[in-house]
Design a protein around this motif. Sequence first.
Motif, PDB file in Angstrom:
ATOM      1  N   PRO A  64       0.770  -1.144   0.036  1.00 49.14           N
ATOM      2  CA  PRO A  64       0.039  -0.181  -0.201  1.00 49.14           C
ATOM      3  C   PRO A  64       0.930   1.414  -0.150  1.00 49.14           C
ATOM      4  O   PRO A  64       0.397   2.256  -0.803  1.00 49.14           O
ATOM      5  CB  PRO A  64      -0.794  -0.078   1.356  1.00 49.14           C
ATOM      6  CG  PRO A  64      -0.971  -1.657   1.666  1.00 49.14           C
ATOM      7  CD  PRO A  64       0.439  -1.972   1.221  1.00 49.14           C
ATOM      8  N   ALA A  65       1.903   1.405   0.821  1.00 51.95           N
ATOM      9  CA  ALA A  65       2.680   2.523   1.036  1.00 51.95           C
ATOM     10  C   ALA A  65       3.592   2.824  -0.248  1.00 51.95           C
ATOM     11  O   ALA A  65       3.715   3.757  -1.035  1.00 51.95           O
ATOM     12  CB  ALA A  65       3.852   2.450   2.115  1.00 51.95           C
ATOM     13  N   ARG A  66       4.144   1.821  -1.021  1.00 55.91           N
ATOM     14  CA  ARG A  66       4.864   1.857  -2.147  1.00 55.91           C
ATOM     15  C   ARG A  66       3.882   2.144  -3.124  1.00 55.91           C
ATOM     16  O   ARG A  66       4.195   3.124  -4.319  1.00 55.91           O
ATOM     17  CB  ARG A  66       5.520   0.281  -2.677  1.00 55.91           C
ATOM     18  CG  ARG A  66       6.419   0.164  -1.391  1.00 55.91           C
ATOM     19  CD  ARG A  66       6.953  -1.341  -1.660  1.00 55.91           C
ATOM     20  NE  ARG A  66       7.103  -1.853  -2.811  1.00 55.91           N
ATOM     21  CZ  ARG A  66       6.904  -3.066  -3.308  1.00 55.91           C
ATOM     22  NH1 ARG A  66       6.366  -3.982  -2.394  1.00 55.91           N
ATOM     23  NH2 ARG A  66       7.432  -3.336  -4.538  1.00 55.91           N
ATOM     24  N   ILE A  67       2.666   1.871  -3.263  1.00 54.47           N
ATOM     25  CA  ILE A  67       1.644   2.229  -4.461  1.00 54.47           C
ATOM     26  C   ILE A  67       1.212   3.646  -4.258  1.00 54.47           C
ATOM     27  O   ILE A  67       1.092   4.391  -5.089  1.00 54.47           O
ATOM     28  CB  ILE A  67       0.504   1.186  -4.406  1.00 54.47           C
ATOM     29  CG1 ILE A  67       0.638  -0.065  -5.076  1.00 54.47           C
ATOM     30  CG2 ILE A  67      -0.792   2.134  -5.274  1.00 54.47           C
ATOM     31  CD1 ILE A  67      -0.436  -0.922  -5.270  1.00 54.47           C
ATOM     32  N   GLU A  68       1.211   4.203  -2.860  1.00 58.06           N
ATOM     33  CA  GLU A  68       0.945   5.355  -2.649  1.00 58.06           C
ATOM     34  C   GLU A  68       1.954   6.360  -3.265  1.00 58.06           C
ATOM     35  O   GLU A  68       1.772   7.128  -3.793  1.00 58.06           O
ATOM     36  CB  GLU A  68       0.572   5.717  -1.125  1.00 58.06           C
ATOM     37  CG  GLU A  68       0.040   7.034  -0.874  1.00 58.06           C
ATOM     38  CD  GLU A  68      -1.310   7.424  -1.062  1.00 58.06           C
ATOM     39  OE1 GLU A  68      -1.587   8.176  -2.161  1.00 58.06           O
ATOM     40  OE2 GLU A  68      -2.330   6.530  -0.516  1.00 58.06           O
TER      41      GLU A  68
ATOM     42  N   SER B 257       2.046   9.181  -6.479  1.00 62.46           N
ATOM     43  CA  SER B 257       2.105  10.521  -6.229  1.00 62.46           C
ATOM     44  C   SER B 257       3.220  11.062  -7.117  1.00 62.46           C
ATOM     45  O   SER B 257       3.460  12.205  -7.334  1.00 62.46           O
ATOM     46  CB  SER B 257       2.360  10.682  -4.871  1.00 62.46           C
ATOM     47  OG  SER B 257       3.804  10.250  -4.400  1.00 62.46           O
ATOM     48  N   GLY B 258       4.032  10.260  -7.737  1.00 65.01           N
ATOM     49  CA  GLY B 258       5.169  10.659  -8.464  1.00 65.01           C
ATOM     50  C   GLY B 258       5.030  10.123 -10.034  1.00 65.01           C
ATOM     51  O   GLY B 258       6.220   9.988 -10.757  1.00 65.01           O
ATOM     52  N   LEU B 259       4.012   9.693 -10.420  1.00 60.35           N
ATOM     53  CA  LEU B 259       3.735   9.441 -11.839  1.00 60.35           C
ATOM     54  C   LEU B 259       4.171  10.396 -13.061  1.00 60.35           C
ATOM     55  O   LEU B 259       3.846  11.619 -12.903  1.00 60.35           O
ATOM     56  CB  LEU B 259       2.278   8.954 -12.233  1.00 60.35           C
ATOM     57  CG  LEU B 259       1.954   7.553 -11.505  1.00 60.35           C
ATOM     58  CD1 LEU B 259       0.271   7.319 -11.927  1.00 60.35           C
ATOM     59  CD2 LEU B 259       2.493   6.343 -11.946  1.00 60.35           C
ATOM     60  N   ALA B 260       4.944   9.995 -13.843  1.00 62.00           N
ATOM     61  CA  ALA B 260       5.133  10.843 -15.001  1.00 62.00           C
ATOM     62  C   ALA B 260       4.256  10.941 -16.205  1.00 62.00           C
ATOM     63  O   ALA B 260       4.592  11.610 -17.099  1.00 62.00           O
ATOM     64  CB  ALA B 260       6.932  10.296 -15.466  1.00 62.00           C
ATOM     65  N   CYS B 261       3.457  10.255 -16.204  1.00 59.27           N
ATOM     66  CA  CYS B 261       2.307  10.165 -17.156  1.00 59.27           C
ATOM     67  C   CYS B 261       0.996  10.187 -16.673  1.00 59.27           C
ATOM     68  O   CYS B 261       0.845   9.943 -15.357  1.00 59.27           O
ATOM     69  CB  CYS B 261       2.553   8.678 -18.021  1.00 59.27           C
ATOM     70  SG  CYS B 261       2.229   7.380 -17.153  1.00 59.27           S
ATOM     71  N   PRO B 262      -0.144  10.601 -17.318  1.00 60.58           N
ATOM     72  CA  PRO B 262      -1.477  10.511 -16.687  1.00 60.58           C
ATOM     73  C   PRO B 262      -1.934   9.412 -16.385  1.00 60.58           C
ATOM     74  O   PRO B 262      -1.454   8.163 -16.992  1.00 60.58           O
ATOM     75  CB  PRO B 262      -2.188  11.211 -18.025  1.00 60.58           C
ATOM     76  CG  PRO B 262      -1.265  11.871 -18.957  1.00 60.58           C
ATOM     77  CD  PRO B 262       0.126  10.971 -18.701  1.00 60.58           C
ATOM     78  N   ALA B 263      -2.867   9.257 -15.467  1.00 63.49           N
ATOM     79  CA  ALA B 263      -3.241   8.032 -15.058  1.00 63.49           C
ATOM     80  C   ALA B 263      -4.723   8.068 -14.520  1.00 63.49           C
ATOM     81  O   ALA B 263      -5.022   9.226 -13.904  1.00 63.49           O
ATOM     82  CB  ALA B 263      -2.492   7.424 -13.938  1.00 63.49           C
ATOM     83  N   THR B 264      -5.533   7.330 -14.975  1.00 67.91           N
ATOM     84  CA  THR B 264      -7.006   7.163 -14.684  1.00 67.91           C
ATOM     85  C   THR B 264      -7.212   5.925 -13.691  1.00 67.91           C
ATOM     86  O   THR B 264      -6.882   4.910 -13.983  1.00 67.91           O
ATOM     87  CB  THR B 264      -7.990   7.132 -15.785  1.00 67.91           C
ATOM     88  OG1 THR B 264      -7.502   8.215 -16.497  1.00 67.91           O
ATOM     89  CG2 THR B 264      -9.422   7.070 -15.162  1.00 67.91           C
ATOM     90  N   ILE B 265      -8.055   6.214 -12.587  1.00 68.99           N
ATOM     91  CA  ILE B 265      -8.166   4.910 -11.688  1.00 68.99           C
ATOM     92  C   ILE B 265      -9.688   4.711 -11.849  1.00 68.99           C
ATOM     93  O   ILE B 265     -10.584   5.298 -11.979  1.00 68.99           O
ATOM     94  CB  ILE B 265      -8.063   5.348 -10.323  1.00 68.99           C
ATOM     95  CG1 ILE B 265      -6.607   5.976  -9.972  1.00 68.99           C
ATOM     96  CG2 ILE B 265      -8.642   4.165  -9.454  1.00 68.99           C
ATOM     97  CD1 ILE B 265      -6.416   6.446  -8.726  1.00 68.99           C
TER      98      ILE B 265
END
Length: 268
Positions: free
Chosen positions: A199-203, A207-215
Amino acid sequence: MRRQLSFACEGAALAASLDEAPGATGLLIVSGGNEIRSGAHRGMAMLAGRVAAAGFPVFRFDRRGIGDSEGENGGFEFSGPDIVAAIAAFRHAAPQVSRIVAFGNCDAASALLLHQPLSLDALIVANPWTYDSDAEEGETADEPALPPASAIRARYLSRLKDPKSLLRLLKGEVDFRKLVRGLSALGKSTAPAAPDGVPARIEVALSGLACPATILLATGDRTAQAFMENCPAALNRLPVERLASPSHSFAGDDADWLAERILEILGR
């Protein structure tokens, strides 16, 4: 047209499928769990055909040790090289593709997040897996992991307001073993997340993605509920699409909703 091919990953030959289409934007599908590239009940194969029919090429593959691929299955936390090799193979097999959007459900979504940076232009992550092990303590095939306590409270509150649920309880139609197990979970305190846990690693990754993301979240799914509880900051930071469904793999009519969301993102 669907074409079967293979590519190399650290000395192993991996099997893949390419649904050909003329578009310059392509979809990379990463399979979750130990599913082969066709997905549960061929869900990913049908999704690929639908997306390709709309003009977007789609690449799917079996990671090492799964399905028709060679090598040892190391699970999603060790699938980074597989994804990197699949991206390169996709670009080679469909040279007109200049933009790649990756989609993953469950631990495939988590793999796409944990193995960043990847040479991708956008991410679609559905019901990301945020458990620190493959099974919760006491979990069996007949008795899967309980959802978070907040989800259990909301579910029981909803049932208490429903006269039909109360009537079932009075008639003895309720499974008391499951009821007691669920109620017992309400009294358990939630252990603090380990700083090096999933969970912590995914958080941190979100928070640091270099590309757009949709959940994408099926709000009645236990894995999605755990993600919402474990990674609340992401829900305010990134675009989130919610579907009121318990279907973890977007089965049945939910497949239309999933395909529509993916096609919308590919067309941006």
